[in-house]
Design a protein around this motif. Structure first.
Motif, PDB file in Angstrom:
ATOM      1  N   ALA A  66       1.375  82.790  92.234  1.00  0.00           N
ATOM      2  CA  ALA A  66       1.460  83.885  91.251  1.00  0.00           C
ATOM      3  C   ALA A  66       0.753  83.452  89.975  1.00  0.00           C
ATOM      4  O   ALA A  66       0.527  82.256  89.745  1.00  0.00           O
ATOM      5  CB  ALA A  66       2.911  84.224  90.951  1.00  0.00           C
ATOM      6  N   PHE A  67       0.392  84.432  89.161  1.00  0.00           N
ATOM      7  CA  PHE A  67      -0.181  84.097  87.845  1.00  0.00           C
ATOM      8  C   PHE A  67       0.338  85.065  86.792  1.00  0.00           C
ATOM      9  O   PHE A  67       0.798  86.173  87.118  1.00  0.00           O
ATOM     10  CB  PHE A  67      -1.715  84.091  87.894  1.00  0.00           C
ATOM     11  CG  PHE A  67      -2.339  85.440  88.112  1.00  0.00           C
ATOM     12  CD1 PHE A  67      -2.674  86.265  87.032  1.00  0.00           C
ATOM     13  CD2 PHE A  67      -2.608  85.907  89.394  1.00  0.00           C
ATOM     14  CE1 PHE A  67      -3.253  87.505  87.233  1.00  0.00           C
ATOM     15  CE2 PHE A  67      -3.185  87.150  89.605  1.00  0.00           C
ATOM     16  CZ  PHE A  67      -3.511  87.946  88.516  1.00  0.00           C
ATOM     17  N   ALA A  68       0.282  84.606  85.560  1.00  0.00           N
ATOM     18  CA  ALA A  68       0.570  85.499  84.429  1.00  0.00           C
ATOM     19  C   ALA A  68      -0.788  85.910  83.888  1.00  0.00           C
ATOM     20  O   ALA A  68      -1.620  85.059  83.575  1.00  0.00           O
ATOM     21  CB  ALA A  68       1.387  84.766  83.371  1.00  0.00           C
ATOM     22  N   GLY A  69      -1.008  87.197  83.810  1.00  0.00           N
ATOM     23  CA  GLY A  69      -2.305  87.688  83.349  1.00  0.00           C
ATOM     24  C   GLY A  69      -2.136  88.577  82.139  1.00  0.00           C
ATOM     25  O   GLY A  69      -1.091  89.200  81.953  1.00  0.00           O
ATOM     26  N   VAL A  70      -3.160  88.625  81.317  1.00  0.00           N
ATOM     27  CA  VAL A  70      -3.157  89.540  80.180  1.00  0.00           C
ATOM     28  C   VAL A  70      -4.322  90.492  80.396  1.00  0.00           C
ATOM     29  O   VAL A  70      -5.477  90.060  80.524  1.00  0.00           O
ATOM     30  CB  VAL A  70      -3.327  88.769  78.855  1.00  0.00           C
ATOM     31  CG1 VAL A  70      -3.377  89.745  77.685  1.00  0.00           C
ATOM     32  CG2 VAL A  70      -2.186  87.766  78.670  1.00  0.00           C
ATOM     33  N   CYS A  71      -4.029  91.789  80.499  1.00  0.00           N
ATOM     34  CA  CYS A  71      -5.097  92.786  80.603  1.00  0.00           C
ATOM     35  C   CYS A  71      -4.508  94.145  80.289  1.00  0.00           C
ATOM     36  O   CYS A  71      -3.292  94.320  80.302  1.00  0.00           O
ATOM     37  CB  CYS A  71      -5.759  92.789  81.991  1.00  0.00           C
ATOM     38  SG  CYS A  71      -4.796  93.535  83.306  1.00  0.00           S
TER      39      CYS A  71
END
Ligand code: SF4
Ligand code: SF4
Length: 522
Positions: free
Chosen positions: A430-435
């Motif tokens: 999993a990843f934490a993304g900012v968009c």
């Protein structure tokens, strides 16, 4: 059977719902009726659309009305240069079928007609007539127990700039090049058939549709509108307490929920520009949530879907129940991080059974958008950041590096795809993304293709969507600054620390933020 048809010429747009009802009333009495009409300048929205979600209200308000039609589906920017066909038929004449099948059948005579004029159009699911990928017309359907209402909108000439300014969904920028690109997505009839006699169109359409129905066309005067039933005004209700969305084959479907007490659902609605034939069934389904605990919204919907399956043929029942789960997850996030955080966070998981904690425990990377780096920063269009302390991207880097997480600045759409492929190969769960949320909705297939779970943090400020510059943004040339909420990222990562095996005692985020803020200016 007889198909009574008329050419109503230009109608004040606010009268359109009454006009629809007038035709439906005649169909209830056993007649098939076709109206060809043009509407004054308006935004014509689907019956369950929230204009705040679909329209750029800052442009629309004070300029022209927002009119809610009776069929579901997307919003349209209309003026008298578009022909609107409204066909009301007794339900007994049309076999019940999912919306896409009904629309394919309804569009067939229109496709044949323009085919006879030399235009190779085709039906494109869920609801368009296209020519070489360019949209010629949009069609909509409503099935009630006694009447089927079809509607088709065929622009003869298209005001593309007016359309781009009216719609809130991702838009091209209004530069000459952007307008050209947008124009290439539409094929108004006059662009395909410059010699078309627009005055003769209604009779030709009536003949084609009558043939499809096995009826004989009979021209008549336009009817006097009479109203039996009022539609909900085209204004928004107060913002929901919890909302979630899911991209489905019928369109982006929202579930909005209003609460009372700690977690009881006081009101709920499905909303969106989705293509479905029985929007009332969605209202009934939402009503099943009233009085339920939001934490059980998924199972409550799953039970209700089984009972209403026949009327919800346009949807995968699993999708509808999952929207309840997504609302429950948002509520869970709100209870932990606050309401604002819940609104700003979106969960994506290829495995729909994955819990919020399971996703957080699997975070192995942090992806950040270049658009949140300052315009003057030499790192704006490069991966990496020396954490100079002059923007929140530096804080985000510090938070990720302090945990040993991979951290990447995404510099273009193709770069995102490459990074996701690398993460997948490295078996990152999993990843934490900012968009921005608009990007996630429009480009969700990049995330689906990667198959990695994600928690996505929305960005604030001007996005390339609000500024109509997404094409430039995908190529890494967006020249405004979005705002990243490093505090929220810190909260998410701290929650991840707490649920990660062996990570509960770590207290890295705040230290990292403090350290980043103290760095000298460069
Ligand atoms: S922290 Fe400094 S170097 Fe890093 S992106 Fe922000 S301004 Fe640029
Ligand atoms: S789509 Fe535009 S605003 Fe949204 S994250 Fe990407 S560059 Fe930023």
């Amino acid at each position: 059977m007889r198909l009574a048809w008329h050419d109503a010429a230009v109608l004040a747009a606010q009268g359109f719902p009454d006009y629809e009802e007038t035709l439906m009333a005649r169909a209830r009495e056993g007649e098939a009726v076709l109206g060809c009409v043009r509407l004054s300048r308006c935004a014509l929205i689907g019956v369950i659309e929230d204009p705040q979600q679909s329209l750029r209200m800052t442009f629309v308000e004070g300029r022209f009305p927002v009119v809610r039609r009776r069929t579901a589906g997307g919003s349209l920017s209309l003026d008298p240069d578009s022909l609107v066909l409204v066909l009301a038929v007794p339900a007994a004449c049309i076999p019940a079928a999912p919306a896409v099948d009904c629309l394919r059948a309804f569009c067939a005579p229109l496709v044949d007609l323009i085919g006879a004029w030399g235009v190779a159009g085709q039906f494109t699911a869920p609801n368009d007539i296209t020519e070489r990928g360019r949209k010629i017309a949009s069609a909509f359907v409503l099935q009630t127990p006694d009447v089927v209402l079809f509607e088709a909108v065929l622009p003869l000439v298209l005001d593309i700039e007016g359309l781009l300014k009216t719609m809130r969904l991702p838009l091209e920028k209004l530069s000459e090049q952007g307008l050209l690109a947008a124009r290439q997505r539409f094929a108004p009839l006059k662009s395909l058939l410059p010699d078309l006699d627009a005055g003769a169109l209604p009779a030709a359409m009536a003949a084609a549709i009558a043939h499809f129905l096995g009826a004989s066309p009979a021209a008549e005067r336009p009817p006097e509108p009479k109203t039996r039933e009022r539609l909900a005004p085209a204004t928004s209700t107060p913002a929901p307490d919890v909302s979630a969305f899911l991209k489905t084959p019928a369109g982006v479907l929202y579930l909005d929920v209003w609460l009372e007490g700690e977690a009881l659902i006081r009101a709920a609605r499905f909303a969106g520009g989705i293509v479905c034939a029985k929007p009332a069934a969605l209202s009934d389904l939402a009503a099943a949530l009233i009085g339920a605990d939001i934490r059980k919204a998924g199972p409550t919907l799953a039970d209700a879907v089984v009972q209403a399956a026949g009327d919800l043929a346009d949807f995968d029942p699993v999708d509808l129940a999952y929207l309840g789960d997504l609302c429950a997850t948002r509520f869970h996030i709100g209870a932990r991080l606050g309401v604002q955080a819940a609104r700003a966070l979106t969960i994506f998981s290829p495995d729909r059974r994955l819990t919020m904690e399971g996703l957080l425990a699997g975070i192995g990377a942090v992806l950040l958008p270049y658009c949140a780096k300052p315009l003057w920063c030499k790192w704006r269009h490069r991966d990496g950041c020396p954490e100079c302390g002059r923007c929140e991207i530096g804080e985000a880097y510090a938070l990720a590096r302090a945990r040993g997480l991979t951290v990447v600045t995404i510099t273009a759409y193709e770069h995102l795809r490459a990074v996701l492929a690398d993460l997948r190969q490295a078996k990152v769960k999993a990843f934490a993304g900012v968009c921005c949320t608009d990007f996630f909705i429009k480009r969700d297939y990049a995330f689906i293709e990667a198959g990695i779970a994600a928690i996505l943090i929305d960005i604030a400020g001007d996005t390339c969507y609000t500024l109509r510059a997404e094409e430039a943004a995908y190529a890494g040339r967006f020249d405004a600054e979005a705002r990243l909420d490093a505090r929220l990222l810190a909260s998410v990562l701290r929650w991840s620390d707490a649920v990660r095996p062996g990570g509960a005692t770590r207290d890295l985020p705040d230290r990292a933020v403090t350290r980043a803020r103290k760095r000298p200016k460069v």
